[in-house]
Design a protein around this motif. Structure first.
Motif, short mmCIF file in Angstrom:
data_model
loop_
_atom_site.label_atom_id
_atom_site.label_comp_id
_atom_site.label_asym_id
_atom_site.label_seq_id
_atom_site.Cartn_x
_atom_site.Cartn_y
_atom_site.Cartn_z
N VAL A 111 0.86 -1.18 0.00
CA VAL A 111 0.00 0.00 0.00
C VAL A 111 0.89 1.23 0.00
CG1 VAL A 111 -1.76 1.29 1.28
CG2 VAL A 111 -1.80 -1.21 1.30
N ALA A 112 0.64 2.16 -0.92
CA ALA A 112 1.39 3.42 -0.97
C ALA A 112 0.51 4.52 -0.40
CB ALA A 112 1.78 3.76 -2.40
N GLU A 113 1.11 5.33 0.47
CA GLU A 113 0.37 6.44 1.06
C GLU A 113 1.24 7.68 1.05
OE1 GLU A 113 -1.92 5.41 4.76
OE2 GLU A 113 -0.70 3.60 4.59
N GLN A 114 0.60 8.83 0.87
CA GLN A 114 1.33 10.09 0.93
C GLN A 114 1.59 10.42 2.39
OE1 GLN A 114 -0.34 13.18 -1.51
NE2 GLN A 114 0.77 14.75 -0.41
N GLY A 115 2.79 10.93 2.68
CA GLY A 115 3.11 11.34 4.03
C GLY A 115 4.38 10.69 4.54
N GLU A 116 4.62 10.89 5.84
CA GLU A 116 5.81 10.35 6.46
C GLU A 116 5.42 9.34 7.52
OE1 GLU A 116 9.06 12.86 7.41
OE2 GLU A 116 8.42 14.42 6.03
N HIS A 117 6.07 8.19 7.51
CA HIS A 117 5.82 7.16 8.51
C HIS A 117 6.85 7.33 9.61
CE1 HIS A 117 5.31 3.23 10.37
NE2 HIS A 117 4.16 3.15 9.72
N ASP A 118 6.45 7.19 10.86
CA ASP A 118 7.39 7.44 11.96
C ASP A 118 8.29 6.25 12.28
OD1 ASP A 118 5.44 5.90 13.11
OD2 ASP A 118 4.82 7.38 14.60
N ASP A 119 8.10 5.13 11.60
CA ASP A 119 8.91 3.96 11.90
C ASP A 119 9.28 3.20 10.61
OD1 ASP A 119 10.30 2.17 13.50
OD2 ASP A 119 8.55 0.90 13.84
N ALA A 120 9.87 3.92 9.66
CA ALA A 120 10.24 3.31 8.38
C ALA A 120 11.39 2.32 8.56
CB ALA A 120 10.63 4.39 7.39
N THR A 121 11.37 1.24 7.78
CA THR A 121 12.44 0.25 7.78
C THR A 121 13.64 0.81 7.04
OG1 THR A 121 10.67 -1.38 7.60
CG2 THR A 121 12.92 -2.19 7.39
N VAL A 122 13.36 1.48 5.92
CA VAL A 122 14.41 2.12 5.13
C VAL A 122 13.85 3.42 4.56
CG1 VAL A 122 13.86 0.81 3.02
CG2 VAL A 122 16.14 1.80 3.29
N THR A 123 14.68 4.45 4.54
CA THR A 123 14.29 5.74 3.97
C THR A 123 15.17 6.02 2.76
OG1 THR A 123 13.64 6.57 6.15
CG2 THR A 123 14.05 8.22 4.43
N LEU A 124 14.51 6.34 1.65
CA LEU A 124 15.22 6.62 0.40
C LEU A 124 14.92 8.05 -0.01
CD1 LEU A 124 14.31 3.30 -1.39
CD2 LEU A 124 16.50 3.89 -0.36
N GLY A 125 15.98 8.81 -0.29
CA GLY A 125 15.82 10.18 -0.72
C GLY A 125 16.30 10.34 -2.15
N MET A 126 15.49 11.02 -2.97
CA MET A 126 15.82 11.24 -4.38
C MET A 126 14.80 12.19 -4.97
SD MET A 126 14.45 7.56 -5.77
CE MET A 126 14.66 6.81 -4.15
N ASP A 127 15.00 12.55 -6.24
CA ASP A 127 13.96 13.33 -6.91
C ASP A 127 13.04 12.38 -7.69
OD1 ASP A 127 15.37 12.73 -9.30
OD2 ASP A 127 16.36 14.67 -9.32
#
Length: 104
Positions: free
Chosen positions: A47-63
């Motif tokens: 499931v994809a949701e807009q927003g920030e999760h407070d307990d992510a397993t991995v965070t990926l940053g990019m454009d």
């Protein structure tokens, strides 16, 4: 591929529940030029949701362009990471499985 929402909609449509059968993870996407999204993979579903999760397993940053290129197979995710186009924090090995879970 269009907007961030379009990219995530396409990812969810391509989701391979067999490849993710043993996976229980939250992928946080910090997009430089769009709203953040997170994808929750659990019990063979995504499931994809807009927003920030407070307990992510991995965070990926990019454009969004980089995300689109990786998800369409134009760009290898590992190469993008090595080139500094993708920033990763958390379970980085999990990030390498993205293209298996969401095959082109």
């Amino acid at each position: 591929m269009g907007t961030a929402k379009d990219i995530f909609d396409t990812m969810i449509n391509r989701f391979d529940p067999i490849a993710a059968s043993e996976m229980d993870a939250i992928f946080q996407f910090e997009l430089d030029d769009a709203e953040p999204y997170f994808v929750t993979i659990s019990d063979g579903s995504a499931v994809a949701e807009q927003g920030e999760h407070d307990d992510a397993t991995v965070t990926l940053g990019m454009d969004t362009a980089t995300l689109s290129e990786v998800m369409t197979g134009e760009l290898d995710g590992m190469q993008a990471f090595m080139q500094g186009r993708i920033r990763a924090d958390g379970d980085i090995m999990l990030a390498t499985k993205l293209t298996q879970i969401f095959p082109v």
